[in-house]
Enzyme design. Structure first.
Site, PDB file in Angstrom:
ATOM      1  CE1 TYR A 184      11.599  -3.463  11.969  1.00 52.62           C
ATOM      2  CE2 TYR A 184      13.900  -2.902  12.343  1.00 52.62           C
ATOM      3  CZ  TYR A 184      12.845  -3.097  11.482  1.00 52.62           C
ATOM      4  OH  TYR A 184      13.025  -2.927  10.127  1.00 52.62           O
ATOM      5  CE  LYS A 221      12.316  -6.206   9.446  1.00 52.77           C
ATOM      6  NZ  LYS A 221      11.540  -6.694   8.278  1.00 52.77           N
ATOM      7  CB  SER A 264      16.302  -8.310   6.756  1.00 57.14           C
ATOM      8  OG  SER A 264      16.789  -8.237   8.071  1.00 57.14           O
ATOM      9  CB  SER A 301      -0.954   0.012   1.200  1.00 56.68           C
ATOM     10  OG  SER A 301      -0.243  -0.049   2.423  1.00 56.68           O
TER      11      SER A 301
END
Length: 286
Positions: free
Chosen positions: A151, A155, A137, A11
């Site tokens: 976070y 990753k 990543s 999007s």
């Protein structure tokens, strides 16, 4: 026959640019997103430029949504040539401040979504004895950073998952795996991460507060003084993703800018593209 590509999170940002770029380069693109109400921008570009893009709903945190999208593509084309695991979300809070729901969410969006999307396409790629999985990543998948531990951990998990898959699935079934590692990206992803950081700032009190203020000041300084060097556009990252898809012998991992390469140098200097490590593992275990 055209190669087709399934891209998650299209999007805005990198996913949006990747979908357009692949279509402009002759791919049949299945552009997916969690919320189809955000599809207007990509529809407009598709229609203006007569691009071969079909928009589908896909929420990477819901396996039934993933299955429905993949089944739709197989019913239409009978194959999936490339999967681009792009969907993800920034998050900056200390482990103590993050709620259990937030911890599960950041893991679902950034890591488990990659696993479940990959799992959904693998049977078809195995059957056709070809395919490519490209996962977005981050330099945060190689180098841990303050207030980004949750976070970064997600990753890091993506990196380990993709690297492991490359050690045995690639040779057996001709399915290639590549991890793309951007640094800062000047997109809504960055805006979202900053907004979440601001929310975290309201909670960064007590002993964390002086560290957090220093962290925010450093972020702002980099943004003001080195925008061009530090932050890439979504299109620049998309161009790297397309280059990987076109490469007959793609790397296991690739950074998308000189800044990203420099930032990760202590982790990657001995094996910049990851192939040495993967080959060593294959020779050791298989």
């Amino acid at each position: 026959m055209k190669r087709n590509v399934l891209i998650t999170g299209t999007s805005t940002g990198v996913g949006f640019e990747t979908a357009l770029l692949f279509a402009e380069n002759g791919y049949k693109v299945y552009a997916t997103m969690r919320n189809l109400k955000k599809a207007d921008a990509i529809k407009k570009k598709r229609d203006e430029n007569n691009l071969d893009i079909e928009i589908l709903e896909l929420d990477v945190t819901k396996t039934d949504s993933i299955k429905t999208a993949v089944d739709t593509i197989i019913a239409k084309d009978g194959k999936i040539d490339v999967l681009v695991n792009n969907a993800g979300a920034g998050f900056a809070k200390t482990t103590e401040q993050a709620t259990e729901a937030e911890i599960r969410w950041v893991t679902d969006v950034n890591y488990l979504g990659v696993v479940f999307c990959t799992r959904a396409v693998l049977p078809y790629m195995r059957k056709q004895k070809s395919g490519q999985v490209i996962s977005l990543s981050s330099v945060g998948g190689l180098v841990g950073q303050p207030f980004n531990e949750l976070y970064c951990a997600a990753k890091f998990a993506v990196e380990g998952y993709m690297e492991s898959m490359a050690t045995y699935v690639s040779d057996a079934f001709n399915i290639k795996f590549t991890i793309v590692e951007p640094g800062g990206i000047a997109t809504e992803f960055m805006t979202s991460a900053v907004e979440k950081t601001s929310v975290a700032g309201e909670m960064a009190t007590g002993e964390y507060l002086p560290i957090f203020e220093k962290y925010l000041a450093g972020n702002q300084k980099r943004a003001n003084e080195s925008q061009e060097q530090t932050y890439q556009t979504g299109l620049e990252v998309a161009q790297v993703v397309l280059g990987v898809a076109k490469n007959e012998n793609p790397p296991v991992r690739i950074r998308t800018s000189q800044w990203a390469k420099d930032f990760c140098q202590f982790k990657t200097k001995a094996d910049p593209d990851g192939t040495k490590s993967v080959n060593m593992v294959k020779s050791s275990f298989l």
